[in-house]
Design an enzyme around this catalytic site. Structure first.
Site, PDB file in Angstrom:
ATOM      1  N   ASP A 191      -2.652   9.222  -1.238  1.00 10.53           N
ATOM      2  CA  ASP A 191      -3.915   8.481  -1.047  1.00 10.53           C
ATOM      3  C   ASP A 191      -4.455   8.660   0.372  1.00 10.53           C
ATOM      4  O   ASP A 191      -5.603   8.307   0.645  1.00 10.53           O
ATOM      5  CB  ASP A 191      -3.760   6.999  -1.409  1.00 10.53           C
ATOM      6  CG  ASP A 191      -2.748   6.284  -0.533  1.00 10.53           C
ATOM      7  OD1 ASP A 191      -1.887   6.953   0.074  1.00 10.53           O
ATOM      8  OD2 ASP A 191      -2.838   5.048  -0.442  1.00 10.53           O
TER       9      ASP A 191
ATOM     10  N   VAL B  20       3.866  10.108  -2.244  1.00 10.83           N
ATOM     11  CA  VAL B  20       3.232   8.777  -2.326  1.00 10.83           C
ATOM     12  C   VAL B  20       2.057   8.707  -1.346  1.00 10.83           C
ATOM     13  O   VAL B  20       1.069   8.009  -1.587  1.00 10.83           O
ATOM     14  CB  VAL B  20       4.262   7.658  -2.033  1.00 10.83           C
ATOM     15  CG1 VAL B  20       3.640   6.287  -2.267  1.00 10.83           C
ATOM     16  CG2 VAL B  20       5.502   7.813  -2.904  1.00 10.83           C
TER      17      VAL B  20
ATOM     18  N   LYS C 150     -10.082  -3.979  -7.393  1.00  8.22           N
ATOM     19  CA  LYS C 150     -10.705  -2.771  -6.849  1.00  8.22           C
ATOM     20  C   LYS C 150     -12.062  -3.092  -6.221  1.00  8.22           C
ATOM     21  O   LYS C 150     -12.692  -4.105  -6.538  1.00  8.22           O
ATOM     22  CB  LYS C 150     -10.918  -1.763  -7.977  1.00  8.22           C
ATOM     23  CG  LYS C 150      -9.656  -0.999  -8.306  1.00  8.22           C
ATOM     24  CD  LYS C 150      -9.237  -0.178  -7.120  1.00  8.22           C
ATOM     25  CE  LYS C 150      -8.152   0.807  -7.468  1.00  8.22           C
ATOM     26  NZ  LYS C 150      -7.598   1.429  -6.255  1.00  8.22           N
TER      27      LYS C 150
ATOM     28  N   ARG D 107      -5.094  -3.697 -13.572  1.00 10.01           N
ATOM     29  CA  ARG D 107      -4.723  -4.948 -12.899  1.00 10.01           C
ATOM     30  C   ARG D 107      -5.875  -5.946 -13.009  1.00 10.01           C
ATOM     31  O   ARG D 107      -6.973  -5.604 -13.435  1.00 10.01           O
ATOM     32  CB  ARG D 107      -4.402  -4.663 -11.425  1.00 10.01           C
ATOM     33  CG  ARG D 107      -3.120  -3.898 -11.223  1.00 10.01           C
ATOM     34  CD  ARG D 107      -2.940  -3.462  -9.779  1.00 10.01           C
ATOM     35  NE  ARG D 107      -3.917  -2.468  -9.377  1.00 10.01           N
ATOM     36  CZ  ARG D 107      -4.051  -1.984  -8.147  1.00 10.01           C
ATOM     37  NH1 ARG D 107      -3.283  -2.426  -7.185  1.00 10.01           N
ATOM     38  NH2 ARG D 107      -4.955  -1.081  -7.879  1.00 10.01           N
TER      39      ARG D 107
ATOM     40  N   HIS E 192     -11.863  -0.827   1.089  1.00  6.36           N
ATOM     41  CA  HIS E 192     -11.726   0.538   1.634  1.00  6.36           C
ATOM     42  C   HIS E 192     -13.092   1.146   1.959  1.00  6.36           C
ATOM     43  O   HIS E 192     -13.511   2.150   1.382  1.00  6.36           O
ATOM     44  CB  HIS E 192     -10.954   1.441   0.655  1.00  6.36           C
ATOM     45  CG  HIS E 192      -9.543   0.989   0.436  1.00  6.36           C
ATOM     46  ND1 HIS E 192      -8.563   1.115   1.396  1.00  6.36           N
ATOM     47  CD2 HIS E 192      -8.941   0.377  -0.620  1.00  6.36           C
ATOM     48  CE1 HIS E 192      -7.419   0.620   0.939  1.00  6.36           C
ATOM     49  NE2 HIS E 192      -7.626   0.159  -0.280  1.00  6.36           N
TER      50      HIS E 192
ATOM     51  N   GLU F  98      -7.329  -5.154   2.379  1.00  7.59           N
ATOM     52  CA  GLU F  98      -6.540  -4.190   3.156  1.00  7.59           C
ATOM     53  C   GLU F  98      -6.619  -4.395   4.655  1.00  7.59           C
ATOM     54  O   GLU F  98      -5.841  -3.778   5.388  1.00  7.59           O
ATOM     55  CB  GLU F  98      -6.955  -2.744   2.802  1.00  7.59           C
ATOM     56  CG  GLU F  98      -8.326  -2.294   3.289  1.00  7.59           C
ATOM     57  CD  GLU F  98      -9.461  -2.684   2.351  1.00  7.59           C
ATOM     58  OE1 GLU F  98      -9.224  -3.432   1.382  1.00  7.59           O
ATOM     59  OE2 GLU F  98     -10.603  -2.252   2.600  1.00  7.59           O
TER      60      GLU F  98
ATOM     61  N   MET G 215      -0.306   4.855  -7.959  1.00  9.34           N
ATOM     62  CA  MET G 215       0.973   4.644  -8.641  1.00  9.34           C
ATOM     63  C   MET G 215       1.131   3.221  -9.182  1.00  9.34           C
ATOM     64  O   MET G 215       1.612   3.041 -10.305  1.00  9.34           O
ATOM     65  CB  MET G 215       2.138   5.005  -7.719  1.00  9.34           C
ATOM     66  CG  MET G 215       2.224   6.502  -7.448  1.00  9.34           C
ATOM     67  SD  MET G 215       3.486   6.921  -6.238  1.00  9.34           S
ATOM     68  CE  MET G 215       4.996   6.540  -7.126  1.00  9.34           C
TER      69      MET G 215
ATOM     70  N   TYR H  26      -9.911  -5.556  -2.644  1.00  6.79           N
ATOM     71  CA  TYR H  26      -9.783  -4.325  -1.860  1.00  6.79           C
ATOM     72  C   TYR H  26     -11.177  -3.705  -1.741  1.00  6.79           C
ATOM     73  O   TYR H  26     -11.913  -3.634  -2.738  1.00  6.79           O
ATOM     74  CB  TYR H  26      -8.881  -3.306  -2.567  1.00  6.79           C
ATOM     75  CG  TYR H  26      -7.404  -3.636  -2.537  1.00  6.79           C
ATOM     76  CD1 TYR H  26      -6.712  -3.724  -1.329  1.00  6.79           C
ATOM     77  CD2 TYR H  26      -6.695  -3.820  -3.714  1.00  6.79           C
ATOM     78  CE1 TYR H  26      -5.352  -4.009  -1.299  1.00  6.79           C
ATOM     79  CE2 TYR H  26      -5.331  -4.100  -3.697  1.00  6.79           C
ATOM     80  CZ  TYR H  26      -4.672  -4.196  -2.485  1.00  6.79           C
ATOM     81  OH  TYR H  26      -3.323  -4.471  -2.468  1.00  6.79           O
TER      82      TYR H  26
HETATM   83  N1  LIG Z   1       0.138   6.666  -4.094  1.00 13.46           N
HETATM   84  C1  LIG Z   1       0.084   5.354  -4.172  1.00 13.46           C
HETATM   85  O1  LIG Z   1      -0.145   4.784  -5.228  1.00 13.46           O
HETATM   86  C2  LIG Z   1       0.368   4.520  -2.949  1.00 13.46           C
HETATM   87  C3  LIG Z   1       0.608   3.139  -3.065  1.00 13.46           C
HETATM   88  C4  LIG Z   1       0.926   2.420  -1.893  1.00 13.46           C
HETATM   89  C5  LIG Z   1       0.951   3.079  -0.651  1.00 13.46           C
HETATM   90  N2  LIG Z   1       0.676   4.425  -0.601  1.00 13.46           N
HETATM   91  C6  LIG Z   1       0.709   5.195   0.660  1.00 13.46           C
HETATM   92  O2  LIG Z   1       2.047   5.401   1.068  1.00 13.46           O
HETATM   93  C7  LIG Z   1       2.041   5.724   2.454  1.00 13.46           C
HETATM   94  C8  LIG Z   1       3.108   4.918   3.185  1.00 13.46           C
HETATM   95  O3  LIG Z   1       2.717   3.543   3.192  1.00 13.46           O
HETATM   96  P1  LIG Z   1       3.619   2.411   3.878  1.00 13.46           P
HETATM   97  O4  LIG Z   1       3.053   1.113   3.447  1.00 13.46           O
HETATM   98  O5  LIG Z   1       5.057   2.687   3.650  1.00 13.46           O
HETATM   99  O6  LIG Z   1       3.294   2.654   5.413  1.00 13.46           O
HETATM  100  P2  LIG Z   1       4.167   2.138   6.665  1.00 13.46           P
HETATM  101  O7  LIG Z   1       3.243   2.107   7.827  1.00 13.46           O
HETATM  102  O8  LIG Z   1       4.935   0.914   6.297  1.00 13.46           O
HETATM  103  O9  LIG Z   1       5.256   3.310   6.888  1.00 13.46           O
HETATM  104  C9  LIG Z   1       4.922   4.588   7.299  1.00 13.46           C
HETATM  105  C10 LIG Z   1       6.086   5.182   8.070  1.00 13.46           C
HETATM  106  O10 LIG Z   1       5.821   6.562   8.316  1.00 13.46           O
HETATM  107  C11 LIG Z   1       6.400   6.871   9.566  1.00 13.46           C
HETATM  108  N3  LIG Z   1       5.833   8.140  10.043  1.00 13.46           N
HETATM  109  C12 LIG Z   1       4.619   8.406  10.552  1.00 13.46           C
HETATM  110  N4  LIG Z   1       4.489   9.713  10.835  1.00 13.46           N
HETATM  111  C13 LIG Z   1       5.656  10.297  10.484  1.00 13.46           C
HETATM  112  C14 LIG Z   1       6.130  11.631  10.512  1.00 13.46           C
HETATM  113  N5  LIG Z   1       5.391  12.635  10.981  1.00 13.46           N
HETATM  114  N6  LIG Z   1       7.388  11.866  10.039  1.00 13.46           N
HETATM  115  C15 LIG Z   1       8.151  10.869   9.577  1.00 13.46           C
HETATM  116  N7  LIG Z   1       7.757   9.569   9.528  1.00 13.46           N
HETATM  117  C16 LIG Z   1       6.524   9.294   9.971  1.00 13.46           C
HETATM  118  C17 LIG Z   1       6.074   5.661  10.428  1.00 13.46           C
HETATM  119  O11 LIG Z   1       6.898   5.595  11.573  1.00 13.46           O
HETATM  120  C18 LIG Z   1       6.332   4.512   9.433  1.00 13.46           C
HETATM  121  O12 LIG Z   1       7.654   4.028   9.529  1.00 13.46           O
HETATM  122  C19 LIG Z   1       0.613   5.448   2.921  1.00 13.46           C
HETATM  123  O13 LIG Z   1      -0.101   6.654   2.971  1.00 13.46           O
HETATM  124  C20 LIG Z   1       0.061   4.551   1.853  1.00 13.46           C
HETATM  125  O14 LIG Z   1      -1.344   4.614   1.787  1.00 13.46           O
HETATM  126  C21 LIG Z   1       0.370   5.128  -1.722  1.00 13.46           C
END
Ligand SMILES: NC(=O)c1ccc[n+]([C@@H]2O[C@H](COP(=O)([O-])OP(=O)(O)OC[C@H]3O[C@@H](n4cnc5c(N)ncnc54)[C@H](O)[C@@H]3O)[C@@H](O)[C@H]2O)c1
Length: 372
Positions: free
Chosen positions: A270, A267, A75, A15, A96, A118, A301, A94
């Site tokens: 991280d 997902v 980054k 990016r 972190h 962030e 991702m 970002y």
């Molecule tokens: N791998 C990647 O490339 C990548 C990219 C973007 C985001 N992410 C990660 O994805 C994850 C989700 O991000 P988001 O933006 O959707 O967050 P978000 O806060 O919008 O949503 C998280 C949801 O999880 C729910 N939750 C919490 N504990 C729970 C449980 N025990 N059971 C069921 N639901 C539960 C919450 O109520 C909330 O609705 C984060 O860890 C974020 O860092 C990863």
């Protein structure tokens, strides 16, 4: 203001901090933009695209860091970049910092004013500069899950949408936030039978109101989770407990209850991942097998679709970038408390409480930093 955008040097990062459109907006606002040669290549933007937008091209990152008043990146700055930052310079990217004491100390030592994407907030309690990457990862999750389900990739050999006379794949999305909602929308659009689990009843109500016809919702008790998981072809992990490691929602022992060849796309990797058997993988080697269950656990991702991600991030960062350039960081942060929430480091001091707590460093209140 002179705005500089270097080429990202973190491995596998394609990016870029400014799109040609963002550069054009900054130039229209009377600023000058300098891009490092080839900075946009990974996202499909040429130096000529930036020149056409009114930007200059710098041969090296060192030239760019030496003259720019604000550095816009994606980054966190790597060690060699941190050495080039200087007092009075703005860094907008970002960061972190909480798990990264080395970077934090280097940024404090630089004297620069560092605003982290962030931690910028919005009126609805969201994180507007993180959301676009969650949208991308969420929409990508069913796509990589569908690929993982193919026989040649170790999966069950189930087609997401089925065909007339053959039922669709069963998809379970755990966590119905930004990632989960986008994942569920795309999986439903592919014709799969989708259920979203969440622990928040207000969130489940919202999902049911808005998407009731497209996918089902279920409360994320341990019992419901394993019951749905047993029937699933694809399980997408999308939970987040802000500031904490992801809870483990499927244990290693429970893998034996899942269908052989089922796909887990974690997902939340991280934040440590929400399946006990998850460990971070890369785009080069994204999937591995534990007890016949295929795990996809790529921690960045959005990097797979660097062009879409760059444009999505650019749309979100642009108004803040323009405010910083138009008004200077102090006035921009004074006018917008959400941007002030992004201030992590200023003139040698840490200005973000959660990072201070995580690293045991004294914090200067951001409001006082504005007056320094
Ligand atoms: N791998 C990647 O490339 C990548 C990219 C973007 C985001 N992410 C990660 O994805 C994850 C989700 O991000 P988001 O933006 O959707 O967050 P978000 O806060 O919008 O949503 C998280 C949801 O999880 C729910 N939750 C919490 N504990 C729970 C449980 N025990 N059971 C069921 N639901 C539960 C919450 O109520 C909330 O609705 C984060 O860890 C974020 O860092 C990863």
């Amino acid at each position: 203001m002179r705005i500089g955008c270097p080429k990202e040097i973190k491995p596998q990062e394609f990016r870029v901090g400014l799109t040609p459109n963002a550069a054009r907006e900054a130039v229209t606002h009377g600023h000058s933009v300098v891009m490092e040669q080839g900075a946009g290549t990974g996202a499909g933007f040429t130096d000529e695209d930036y020149i056409a937008a009114g930007a200059e091209i710098a041969g090296t990152a060192a030239d760019l860091f030496a003259t720019a008043e604000m550095i816009v990146k994606v980054k966190e700055p790597q060690a060699v970049e941190r050495k080039m930052l200087r007092e009075g310079q703005i860094l907008f990217t970002y960061l972190h910092l909480a798990p990264d004491p080395e970077q934090t100390h280097d940024l404090m030592a630089s004297g620069a004013t560092c605003i982290a994407y962030e931690t910028v907030t919005d009126d609805r309690g969201g994180l507007p500069l993180l959301a676009p990457m969650s949208e991308v990862a969420g929409r990508l999750a069913p796509q990589v899950g569908a690929w993982t389900l193919q026989k040649a990739n170790g999966g069950r050999g189930v087609l997401m949408g089925g065909v007339p006379g053959v039922g669709p794949a069963r998809v379970v999305v755990i966590g119905g936030g930004v990632v989960g909602t986008h994942a569920a929308k795309i999986a439903a659009g592919m014709g799969a039978d989708v259920t979203v689990l969440d622990r928040s009843l207000p969130r489940l109500r919202y999902l049911d109101d808005v998407f009731g016809g497209q996918f089902k919702t279920s409360y994320a008790s341990a019992g419901n989770t394993i019951e749905l998981a047993r029937e699933a072809d694809l399980i997408i992990g999308a939970v987040l407990i802000p500031g904490a490691a992801a809870p483990k929602l499927i244990s290693r022992a429970q893998l034996s209850e899942l269908k052989q060849g089922a796909a887990l796309v974690d997902v939340a990797i991280d934040q440590g991942g929400c399946f006990e058997t998850s460990k971070a993988t890369t785009h080069q080697d994204p999937v591995y097998d534990v007890d016949g269950i295929m795990h996809y656990c790529v921690a960045n991702m959005p990097g797979a679709v660097a062009r879409t991600s760059t444009i999505a991030l650019g749309n979100a960062t642009m108004p803040f970038m323009l405010a910083l350039a138009d008004k200077g960081w102090r006035q921009a942060c004074e006018d917008d408390p959400h941007l002030l929430n992004g201030l992590n480091v200023h003139a040698g001091k840490l200005t973000y409480y959660a990072v201070g707590k995580a690293l045991g460093i004294d914090v200067l209140s951001p409001a006082l930093a504005l007056k320094e």
